[in-house]
Design a protein around this motif. Structure first.
Motif, mmCIF file in Angstrom:
data_model
loop_
_atom_site.group_PDB
_atom_site.id
_atom_site.type_symbol
_atom_site.label_atom_id
_atom_site.label_comp_id
_atom_site.label_asym_id
_atom_site.label_seq_id
_atom_site.Cartn_x
_atom_site.Cartn_y
_atom_site.Cartn_z
ATOM 1 N N ALA A 146 27.057 -12.639 0.531
ATOM 2 C CA ALA A 146 27.673 -13.615 -0.365
ATOM 3 C C ALA A 146 29.175 -13.701 -0.126
ATOM 4 O O ALA A 146 29.763 -14.794 -0.136
ATOM 5 C CB ALA A 146 27.381 -13.235 -1.815
ATOM 6 N N ALA A 147 29.815 -12.525 0.102
ATOM 7 C CA ALA A 147 31.253 -12.514 0.355
ATOM 8 C C ALA A 147 31.589 -13.255 1.647
ATOM 9 O O ALA A 147 32.544 -14.033 1.716
ATOM 10 C CB ALA A 147 31.754 -11.070 0.423
ATOM 11 N N ASP A 148 30.791 -13.015 2.700
ATOM 12 C CA ASP A 148 31.038 -13.696 3.978
ATOM 13 C C ASP A 148 30.837 -15.195 3.846
ATOM 14 O O ASP A 148 31.584 -15.993 4.433
ATOM 15 C CB ASP A 148 30.095 -13.133 5.053
ATOM 16 C CG ASP A 148 30.408 -11.676 5.387
ATOM 17 O OD1 ASP A 148 31.533 -11.231 5.061
ATOM 18 O OD2 ASP A 148 29.525 -10.992 5.940
ATOM 19 N N LEU A 149 29.808 -15.586 3.054
ATOM 20 C CA LEU A 149 29.542 -17.012 2.892
ATOM 21 C C LEU A 149 30.672 -17.717 2.158
ATOM 22 O O LEU A 149 31.154 -18.765 2.593
ATOM 23 C CB LEU A 149 28.219 -17.207 2.135
ATOM 24 C CG LEU A 149 27.846 -18.667 1.818
ATOM 25 C CD1 LEU A 149 27.713 -19.475 3.098
ATOM 26 C CD2 LEU A 149 26.554 -18.720 1.003
ATOM 27 N N ILE A 150 31.122 -17.113 1.027
ATOM 28 C CA ILE A 150 32.192 -17.777 0.275
ATOM 29 C C ILE A 150 33.478 -17.792 1.078
ATOM 30 O O ILE A 150 34.278 -18.733 1.013
ATOM 31 C CB ILE A 150 32.403 -17.092 -1.101
ATOM 32 C CG1 ILE A 150 33.290 -17.963 -2.002
ATOM 33 C CG2 ILE A 150 32.986 -15.702 -0.950
ATOM 34 C CD1 ILE A 150 32.679 -19.282 -2.374
ATOM 35 N N GLY A 151 33.694 -16.743 1.922
ATOM 36 C CA GLY A 151 34.879 -16.728 2.766
ATOM 37 C C GLY A 151 34.874 -17.848 3.775
ATOM 38 O O GLY A 151 35.892 -18.506 4.016
ATOM 39 N N SER A 152 33.707 -18.084 4.376
ATOM 40 C CA SER A 152 33.617 -19.146 5.369
ATOM 41 C C SER A 152 33.784 -20.518 4.735
ATOM 42 O O SER A 152 34.352 -21.441 5.337
ATOM 43 C CB SER A 152 32.277 -19.069 6.096
ATOM 44 O OG SER A 152 31.209 -19.315 5.194
ATOM 45 N N LEU B 158 35.603 -21.180 1.923
ATOM 46 C CA LEU B 158 36.984 -21.371 1.476
ATOM 47 C C LEU B 158 37.954 -21.501 2.638
ATOM 48 O O LEU B 158 38.988 -22.172 2.530
ATOM 49 C CB LEU B 158 37.405 -20.207 0.576
ATOM 50 C CG LEU B 158 36.646 -20.069 -0.741
ATOM 51 C CD1 LEU B 158 37.106 -18.826 -1.492
ATOM 52 C CD2 LEU B 158 36.837 -21.305 -1.618
ATOM 53 N N ASN B 159 37.664 -20.847 3.742
ATOM 54 C CA ASN B 159 38.605 -20.835 4.861
ATOM 55 C C ASN B 159 38.265 -21.832 5.963
ATOM 56 O O ASN B 159 38.874 -21.819 7.029
ATOM 57 C CB ASN B 159 38.672 -19.431 5.474
ATOM 58 C CG ASN B 159 39.208 -18.409 4.472
ATOM 59 O OD1 ASN B 159 40.284 -18.611 3.911
ATOM 60 N ND2 ASN B 159 38.463 -17.346 4.254
ATOM 61 N N GLU B 160 37.285 -22.661 5.678
ATOM 62 C CA GLU B 160 36.917 -23.659 6.673
ATOM 63 C C GLU B 160 38.059 -24.655 6.866
ATOM 64 O O GLU B 160 38.636 -25.161 5.901
ATOM 65 C CB GLU B 160 35.648 -24.400 6.242
ATOM 66 C CG GLU B 160 35.164 -25.404 7.267
ATOM 67 C CD GLU B 160 33.876 -26.083 6.809
ATOM 68 O OE1 GLU B 160 33.361 -26.930 7.544
ATOM 69 O OE2 GLU B 160 33.397 -25.754 5.702
#
Length: 435
Positions: free
Chosen positions: A414-420, A422-424
């Motif tokens: 979940a952390a990796d998904l939200i990071g990707s 937000l930082n897209e």
């Protein structure tokens, strides 16, 4: 509902003491006139109020002797009637008996008509003061509510005071344990190394592969195993009270898909079992249990649990500790049973080397194989409805409450998904051309 003839009568017996009496006509059974009475202490106006309320209650269905029945009398009769019906399991009746006994200790002498919210709230407060757990207080409230609901149905009281009192169920104090994916894989390797020459080994394999309860595994028969469709039907259970019966709920009756590897082991075990039973002059039938005892019958659930504890201790999934929590070094014979320093197996007649009463098990429990199945499936993305049906839960909400907690793997994903997200890098805007 009874009909009161007239407005009743009030007679003064002494100063401040009144006798109020109703006239209910002739009893059709005895042929005698029914004239119940009550004694009221106070003013005549108070006696009139009691009489009017009594008339109202009787004409609304309340029995004439309702004010004489104590909670203890009714609760015991209610419990005995449930036992006589034969549809409640003995284990449930035993639990009910302990809960009812505790309630009777506090409010047993109270008349049913006298029980109110304040009395029950005081009961629960006293129980907590005496050290009762929140779970037990909730159990007493639930059972008292059930008893008083029956009293309402029997026209002994008009309303159930428990309906206006909330006693929330405490959250579980102990975290539900389950094996990690790596631990579950190691358990499978241990089972594979043990082979398929033990009914108990097969039981563990079934529990890990299906999430079935201990009683459901012990009650499984060959007619419930469909090798062609690759499934197991859960149709009954064999429990600690040594009785075979259907699952508690309709949702507990279910068909579970089984993986090919587990089916292969079941097929091999069926051949081994048939040869063993043949040596006993017993023929394997569709009604033969999958998990048999030494005589080919149903396997005692408690005996299986004792075997499972020893199995886990031998293979590093559990340990035995003393009263201080210190690990006890164990010795095993070639068959895998604990022995003393002289190589003798521990038994009821051999407790010289160690007092078995001070030996405590710490480790994997069979029911935790069920938790393992649910946790691993949910963590791997299986929908909650499928998990619910495999476990035989009546409601999806129950499955969610028990198992839909975050695992480290899910949390990291979940952390990796939200990071990707937000930082897209946003796409470049289209150029605007003025014509």
């Amino acid at each position: 509902m009874a009909k009161v003839n007239g407005n009743g009568t009030i007679e003064q017996r002494s100063k401040g003491v009144w006798l109020v009496r109703l006239h209910l006509g002739i009893d059709p059974v005895t042929g005698k006139e029914r004239r119940p009475s009550r004694t009221v202490r106070g003013t005549k106006a108070e006696a009139r109020r009691v009489l009017n309320e009594w008339i109202h209650d009787i004409e609304n269905g309340l029995k004439t002797d309702a004010d004489k029945i104590t909670f203890a009398e009714y609760a015991r009769a209610w419990h005995e009637e449930r036992a006589a019906m034969g549809i409640i399991t003995s284990s449930t009746l035993d639990v009910d008996a302990r809960v009812i006994k505790k309630a009777i200790e506090y409010i047993g002498d109270a008349k049913l008509a006298e029980l109110d919210v304040a009395t029950l709230r005081s009961l629960y407060a006293k129980m907590r003061e005496s050290g009762a757990s929140g779970h037990f207080v909730h159990s007493v409230h639930t059972k008292t509510k059930q008893i008083l609901r029956s009293a309402v149905d029997d026209d002994i009281i008009l309303r159930n005071p428990c309906d206006r009192l909330s006693v929330p169920r405490p959250k579980p104090e102990q975290k539900r344990e389950s094996l990690t994916k790596r631990e579950a894989a190691r358990l499978l390797r241990v089972l594979d190394s043990a082979g398929d020459e033990s009914a108990c080994i097969v039981a563990v394999r079934i529990g890990l592969a299906t999430g079935m309860r201990r009683g459901e595994v012990m009650g499984l028969m060959w007619k419930h195993v469909d090798f062609e469709r690759g499934s197991i039907e859960v149709a009954q259970q064999y429990t600690k009270d040594r009785s075979v019966r259907a699952p508690k709920t309709e949702s507990g009756k279910r068909i579970i898909a089984v993986d090919a590897t587990t089916l292969k082991h079941l097929s091999e075990w069926k051949k081994i079992q048939a040869d063993y039973l043949h040596s006993l002059w017993v023929r394997q039938k569709p009604e033969t249990p999958v998990v048999t005892d030494d005589c080919g019958g149903l396997h005692d659930p408690d005996n299986f649990s004792r075997w499972f504890q020893l199995f886990c201790a031998r293979n590093g999934f559990a340990r035995y500790v003393d009263d201080a929590g210190k690990t006890i070094p164990m010795r095993w014979d070639e068959d895998g049973w604990p022995v003393d320093e002289e190589g003798r197996r521990y038994s009821r007649s051999n407790r010289r080397s160690y007092d078995a009463g001070k030996m405590h098990y710490r480790g994997l429990k069979f029911h935790e194989l069920r938790h393992t199945q649910a946790t691993l499936l949910i963590a791997d993305g299986v929908d909650i409805k499928t998990v619910q049906e495999r476990l035989g839960h009546a409601r999806v909400s129950l499955t969610l409450d028990l198992y839909a907690h975050a695992t480290p793997e899910k949390d990291r994903a979940a952390a990796d998904l939200i990071g990707s997200i937000l930082n897209e890098t946003p796409p470049a805007p289209d150029k605007i051309v003025n014509l």
